[in-house]
Design a protein around this motif. Sequence first.
Motif, PDB file in Angstrom:
ATOM      1  N   LEU A  70     -36.628 135.093 122.179  1.00 31.79           N
ATOM      2  CA  LEU A  70     -37.695 134.136 121.894  1.00 31.79           C
ATOM      3  C   LEU A  70     -38.633 133.970 123.088  1.00 31.79           C
ATOM      4  CD1 LEU A  70     -35.702 131.433 119.904  1.00 31.79           C
ATOM      5  CD2 LEU A  70     -37.472 132.977 119.015  1.00 31.79           C
ATOM      6  N   ARG A  71     -38.069 133.948 124.277  1.00 32.52           N
ATOM      7  CA  ARG A  71     -38.881 133.816 125.489  1.00 32.52           C
ATOM      8  C   ARG A  71     -39.814 135.016 125.626  1.00 32.52           C
ATOM      9  NH1 ARG A  71     -38.828 130.635 129.631  1.00 32.52           N
ATOM     10  NH2 ARG A  71     -36.847 129.662 129.155  1.00 32.52           N
ATOM     11  N   GLY A  72     -39.281 136.210 125.425  1.00 31.64           N
ATOM     12  CA  GLY A  72     -40.103 137.413 125.539  1.00 31.64           C
ATOM     13  C   GLY A  72     -41.255 137.420 124.547  1.00 31.64           C
ATOM     14  N   LEU A  73     -41.013 136.906 123.342  1.00 35.31           N
ATOM     15  CA  LEU A  73     -42.054 136.882 122.311  1.00 35.31           C
ATOM     16  C   LEU A  73     -43.090 135.772 122.509  1.00 35.31           C
ATOM     17  CD1 LEU A  73     -39.951 137.513 119.089  1.00 35.31           C
ATOM     18  CD2 LEU A  73     -41.635 139.051 120.132  1.00 35.31           C
ATOM     19  N   HIS A  74     -42.636 134.596 122.906  1.00 39.57           N
ATOM     20  CA  HIS A  74     -43.521 133.427 122.891  1.00 39.57           C
ATOM     21  C   HIS A  74     -44.040 132.961 124.244  1.00 39.57           C
ATOM     22  CE1 HIS A  74     -42.893 132.956 118.640  1.00 39.57           C
ATOM     23  NE2 HIS A  74     -41.584 133.007 118.819  1.00 39.57           N
ATOM     24  N   GLU A  75     -43.392 133.347 125.323  1.00 40.86           N
ATOM     25  CA  GLU A  75     -43.801 132.835 126.626  1.00 40.86           C
ATOM     26  C   GLU A  75     -45.258 133.177 126.977  1.00 40.86           C
ATOM     27  OE1 GLU A  75     -41.012 132.324 130.111  1.00 40.86           O
ATOM     28  OE2 GLU A  75     -42.356 133.876 130.898  1.00 40.86           O
ATOM     29  N   PRO A  76     -45.769 134.378 126.678  1.00 36.36           N
ATOM     30  CA  PRO A  76     -47.183 134.635 127.014  1.00 36.36           C
ATOM     31  C   PRO A  76     -48.153 133.664 126.347  1.00 36.36           C
ATOM     32  CG  PRO A  76     -46.064 136.699 126.547  1.00 36.36           C
ATOM     33  CD  PRO A  76     -45.116 135.587 126.170  1.00 36.36           C
ATOM     34  N   GLU A  77     -47.917 133.340 125.088  1.00 41.07           N
ATOM     35  CA  GLU A  77     -48.796 132.399 124.376  1.00 41.07           C
ATOM     36  C   GLU A  77     -48.670 130.987 124.952  1.00 41.07           C
ATOM     37  OE1 GLU A  77     -47.577 132.667 120.332  1.00 41.07           O
ATOM     38  OE2 GLU A  77     -48.309 134.726 120.113  1.00 41.07           O
ATOM     39  N   ILE A 109     -47.800 130.183 128.034  1.00 41.25           N
ATOM     40  CA  ILE A 109     -48.465 130.177 129.339  1.00 41.25           C
ATOM     41  C   ILE A 109     -49.981 130.164 129.156  1.00 41.25           C
ATOM     42  CG2 ILE A 109     -48.916 131.550 131.418  1.00 41.25           C
ATOM     43  CD1 ILE A 109     -45.927 132.304 131.394  1.00 41.25           C
ATOM     44  N   ASP A 110     -50.493 130.973 128.230  1.00 43.07           N
ATOM     45  CA  ASP A 110     -51.938 130.987 127.971  1.00 43.07           C
ATOM     46  C   ASP A 110     -52.446 129.595 127.597  1.00 43.07           C
ATOM     47  OD1 ASP A 110     -52.084 133.696 128.468  1.00 43.07           O
ATOM     48  OD2 ASP A 110     -52.271 134.286 126.350  1.00 43.07           O
ATOM     49  N   ALA A 111     -51.722 128.899 126.738  1.00 44.04           N
ATOM     50  CA  ALA A 111     -52.139 127.558 126.308  1.00 44.04           C
ATOM     51  C   ALA A 111     -52.127 126.586 127.484  1.00 44.04           C
ATOM     52  CB  ALA A 111     -51.232 127.059 125.189  1.00 44.04           C
ATOM     53  N   LYS A 112     -51.103 126.679 128.328  1.00 44.71           N
ATOM     54  CA  LYS A 112     -51.016 125.794 129.488  1.00 44.71           C
ATOM     55  C   LYS A 112     -52.134 126.095 130.489  1.00 44.71           C
ATOM     56  CE  LYS A 112     -46.054 124.887 129.160  1.00 44.71           C
ATOM     57  NZ  LYS A 112     -46.156 123.433 129.016  1.00 44.71           N
ATOM     58  N   LEU A 113     -52.431 127.375 130.701  1.00 51.77           N
ATOM     59  CA  LEU A 113     -53.517 127.748 131.610  1.00 51.77           C
ATOM     60  C   LEU A 113     -54.875 127.317 131.058  1.00 51.77           C
ATOM     61  CD1 LEU A 113     -52.338 131.295 132.772  1.00 51.77           C
ATOM     62  CD2 LEU A 113     -52.379 129.181 134.124  1.00 51.77           C
ATOM     63  N   ALA A 114     -55.047 127.431 129.751  1.00 57.11           N
ATOM     64  CA  ALA A 114     -56.313 127.006 129.135  1.00 57.11           C
ATOM     65  C   ALA A 114     -56.513 125.500 129.302  1.00 57.11           C
ATOM     66  CB  ALA A 114     -56.344 127.391 127.659  1.00 57.11           C
ATOM     67  N   GLU A 117     -61.431 117.190 121.956  1.00 51.17           N
ATOM     68  CA  GLU A 117     -60.699 118.440 122.195  1.00 51.17           C
ATOM     69  C   GLU A 117     -60.391 118.614 123.682  1.00 51.17           C
ATOM     70  OE1 GLU A 117     -63.645 118.283 120.449  1.00 51.17           O
ATOM     71  OE2 GLU A 117     -62.716 118.388 118.456  1.00 51.17           O
ATOM     72  N   GLN A 118     -61.365 118.303 124.521  1.00 49.46           N
ATOM     73  CA  GLN A 118     -61.132 118.377 125.963  1.00 49.46           C
ATOM     74  C   GLN A 118     -60.101 117.340 126.396  1.00 49.46           C
ATOM     75  OE1 GLN A 118     -65.280 117.873 127.019  1.00 49.46           O
ATOM     76  NE2 GLN A 118     -65.375 119.966 127.855  1.00 49.46           N
ATOM     77  N   ALA A 119     -60.147 116.165 125.776  1.00 51.86           N
ATOM     78  CA  ALA A 119     -59.164 115.118 126.101  1.00 51.86           C
ATOM     79  C   ALA A 119     -57.753 115.590 125.752  1.00 51.86           C
ATOM     80  CB  ALA A 119     -59.497 113.825 125.365  1.00 51.86           C
ATOM     81  N   ASP A 120     -57.601 116.290 124.632  1.00 54.80           N
ATOM     82  CA  ASP A 120     -56.283 116.848 124.285  1.00 54.80           C
ATOM     83  C   ASP A 120     -55.812 117.833 125.353  1.00 54.80           C
ATOM     84  OD1 ASP A 120     -56.043 115.390 121.935  1.00 54.80           O
ATOM     85  OD2 ASP A 120     -56.776 117.025 120.651  1.00 54.80           O
ATOM     86  N   ALA A 121     -56.725 118.666 125.829  1.00 57.88           N
ATOM     87  CA  ALA A 121     -56.371 119.613 126.892  1.00 57.88           C
ATOM     88  C   ALA A 121     -55.966 118.855 128.155  1.00 57.88           C
ATOM     89  CB  ALA A 121     -57.535 120.564 127.170  1.00 57.88           C
TER      90      ALA A 121
END
Length: 189
Positions: free
Chosen positions: A95-102, A104-109, A130-134
């Motif tokens: 699960l980590r191998g499949l989902h970790e990139p997404e 991390i991308d969401a957290k970086l965004a 939307e920015q407030a959610d981020a």
Amino acid sequence: MQKWSRKNSLGGLKLRSEMDAREANVLRSLVGAVSGLLTERANSAPDDELAALTGLRTGNTATPEDPQLLRLLPDFHRSEPGSPDAERAGLNSALRGLHEPEIIDAKLAAGSVVLSTVPVEGGRIVLTPEQADAWLNALTDVRLALGTILEIDDETPEQFAPDDPRGPHLDVYHWLTWMQDSLLQALAP
């Protein structure tokens, strides 16, 4: 920092606050540090031949050793007493191998939104919902990372002893908590 306020305008709902230069510097530094940790983790993912052939991104399959990263990227399943750990470890790894990139991308965004909306020298901040959610997501990540360093738990006092070097950091943790709560209240109808 001023408490977040809510303003309806022709362009839609806006959330506003103001931050001085020192506060902006602290927030930008903390978000940048968390983003750096996440970027290092993403860059450390091994090359996967199948992923290269299929175009699917894969990430690390191993659980992070760094406590902050482990708090930011926890296992998908936790071992329960008496359960077969090998089966859980294999499932977590897949699960980590499949989902970790997404993830991390969401957290970086989210961190990128904070960094792009906080004036470097401080000043007025105006966010869309939307920015407030981020912001809320990025503040959660910063609080998780800082809380891990400070070993925050249910037994943590409101203030550390005066000679405890963690004291100023706990004040920052409380400030982040206040900022997040204020933004949540401003978002609520």
